[in-house]
Motif scaffolding. Structure first.
Motif, PDB file in Angstrom:
ATOM      1  N   HIS A  32      38.390  41.916  43.032  1.00 51.44           N
ATOM      2  CA  HIS A  32      38.764  43.303  42.738  1.00 51.44           C
ATOM      3  C   HIS A  32      38.461  43.665  41.289  1.00 51.44           C
ATOM      4  CE1 HIS A  32      42.264  41.037  41.359  1.00 51.44           C
ATOM      5  NE2 HIS A  32      42.468  42.030  40.530  1.00 51.44           N
ATOM      6  N   GLU A  33      38.076  42.671  40.487  1.00 53.08           N
ATOM      7  CA  GLU A  33      37.764  42.933  39.083  1.00 53.08           C
ATOM      8  C   GLU A  33      36.449  43.693  38.951  1.00 53.08           C
ATOM      9  OE1 GLU A  33      39.880  38.991  37.127  1.00 53.08           O
ATOM     10  OE2 GLU A  33      37.720  39.203  36.992  1.00 53.08           O
ATOM     11  N   ARG A  34      36.354  44.488  37.920  1.00 51.45           N
ATOM     12  CA  ARG A  34      35.137  45.229  37.591  1.00 51.45           C
ATOM     13  C   ARG A  34      34.510  44.603  36.351  1.00 51.45           C
ATOM     14  NH1 ARG A  34      34.486  47.405  42.141  1.00 51.45           N
ATOM     15  NH2 ARG A  34      35.972  48.975  42.767  1.00 51.45           N
ATOM     16  N   ILE A  45      35.700  37.687  36.127  1.00 49.51           N
ATOM     17  CA  ILE A  45      34.918  37.025  37.164  1.00 49.51           C
ATOM     18  C   ILE A  45      33.527  37.646  37.325  1.00 49.51           C
ATOM     19  CG2 ILE A  45      34.801  36.613  39.666  1.00 49.51           C
ATOM     20  CD1 ILE A  45      37.865  36.191  39.573  1.00 49.51           C
ATOM     21  N   PRO A  46      33.399  38.974  37.451  1.00 52.75           N
ATOM     22  CA  PRO A  46      32.051  39.533  37.652  1.00 52.75           C
ATOM     23  C   PRO A  46      31.086  39.229  36.511  1.00 52.75           C
ATOM     24  CG  PRO A  46      33.716  41.184  38.124  1.00 52.75           C
ATOM     25  CD  PRO A  46      34.418  40.015  37.502  1.00 52.75           C
ATOM     26  N   ASP A  47      31.590  39.185  35.291  1.00 54.59           N
ATOM     27  CA  ASP A  47      30.718  38.903  34.147  1.00 54.59           C
ATOM     28  C   ASP A  47      30.212  37.460  34.170  1.00 54.59           C
ATOM     29  OD1 ASP A  47      31.037  41.518  33.195  1.00 54.59           O
ATOM     30  OD2 ASP A  47      32.872  40.966  32.136  1.00 54.59           O
ATOM     31  N   VAL A  57      30.985  40.844  45.371  1.00 53.85           N
ATOM     32  CA  VAL A  57      31.236  42.000  46.225  1.00 53.85           C
ATOM     33  C   VAL A  57      32.676  42.434  45.987  1.00 53.85           C
ATOM     34  CG1 VAL A  57      31.961  40.633  48.243  1.00 53.85           C
ATOM     35  CG2 VAL A  57      31.042  42.913  48.579  1.00 53.85           C
ATOM     36  N   ASP A  58      32.913  43.726  46.046  1.00 53.39           N
ATOM     37  CA  ASP A  58      34.259  44.269  45.940  1.00 53.39           C
ATOM     38  C   ASP A  58      35.074  43.787  47.138  1.00 53.39           C
ATOM     39  OD1 ASP A  58      36.077  46.750  46.947  1.00 53.39           O
ATOM     40  OD2 ASP A  58      36.095  46.576  44.766  1.00 53.39           O
ATOM     41  N   PHE A  60      37.417  45.137  48.928  1.00 57.94           N
ATOM     42  CA  PHE A  60      37.547  46.078  50.042  1.00 57.94           C
ATOM     43  C   PHE A  60      36.221  46.297  50.756  1.00 57.94           C
ATOM     44  CE2 PHE A  60      41.209  47.113  47.351  1.00 57.94           C
ATOM     45  CZ  PHE A  60      42.206  46.825  48.269  1.00 57.94           C
ATOM     46  N   ASP A  61      35.112  46.242  50.028  1.00 59.84           N
ATOM     47  CA  ASP A  61      33.798  46.311  50.684  1.00 59.84           C
ATOM     48  C   ASP A  61      33.595  45.095  51.586  1.00 59.84           C
ATOM     49  OD1 ASP A  61      33.189  48.707  49.455  1.00 59.84           O
ATOM     50  OD2 ASP A  61      32.054  47.762  47.822  1.00 59.84           O
ATOM     51  N   MET A  62      34.042  43.916  51.127  1.00 62.84           N
ATOM     52  CA  MET A  62      33.954  42.709  51.945  1.00 62.84           C
ATOM     53  C   MET A  62      34.777  42.860  53.216  1.00 62.84           C
ATOM     54  SD  MET A  62      35.925  39.777  52.896  1.00 62.84           S
ATOM     55  CE  MET A  62      37.227  39.854  51.704  1.00 62.84           C
ATOM     56  N   MET A  63      35.967  43.415  53.076  1.00 64.53           N
ATOM     57  CA  MET A  63      36.825  43.585  54.257  1.00 64.53           C
ATOM     58  C   MET A  63      36.193  44.553  55.249  1.00 64.53           C
ATOM     59  SD  MET A  63      40.598  43.547  52.502  1.00 64.53           S
ATOM     60  CE  MET A  63      41.481  43.629  54.064  1.00 64.53           C
ATOM     61  N   ARG A  64      35.606  45.641  54.744  1.00 62.76           N
ATOM     62  CA  ARG A  64      34.935  46.589  55.636  1.00 62.76           C
ATOM     63  C   ARG A  64      33.742  45.934  56.329  1.00 62.76           C
ATOM     64  NH1 ARG A  64      35.189  49.609  51.125  1.00 62.76           N
ATOM     65  NH2 ARG A  64      37.048  50.863  51.004  1.00 62.76           N
TER      66      ARG A  64
END
Length: 91
Positions: A32-34, A45-47, A57-58, A60-64
């Motif tokens: 969920h980190e940006r 984490i993303p960096d 991947v975000d 919520f995008d993964m869940m969808r």
């Protein structure tokens, strides 16, 4: 990064281990980190994933994309304990 940020990232949390595992096995990290590439007080984490070539991947995008959904408890069990949230297929 500041030494305190590096120590926090490599300390008791498993973020760096998760990223290393994903790198070794060709996996994607859901978070969920940006990204904040200019951050110095906290390693995100993303960096780290970008620096290591690990896809992210975000959450919520993964869940969808996977069809995952949360099933939250609306009533307690007989013993009074609440039902924990679950992901179908990961129970």
């Amino acid at each position: 990064y500041r030494p305190s940020a590096i120590n926090a990232f490599t300390g008791k949390d498993a973020d760096f281990q998760l990223i290393a595992f994903a790198l070794e096995h060709g996996l994607t990290v859901a978070t969920h980190e940006r990204p904040k590439p200019n951050a110095r007080k906290r390693v995100l984490i993303p960096d780290v994933c970008v620096a290591m070539g690990v896809p992210t991947v975000d959450t919520f995008d993964m869940m969808r994309a996977t069809g995952a959904s949360l099933h939250l408890a609306s009533a307690p069990f007989d013993d009074g304990a609440l039902v924990a949230p679950t992901l179908p297929g990961l129970e």
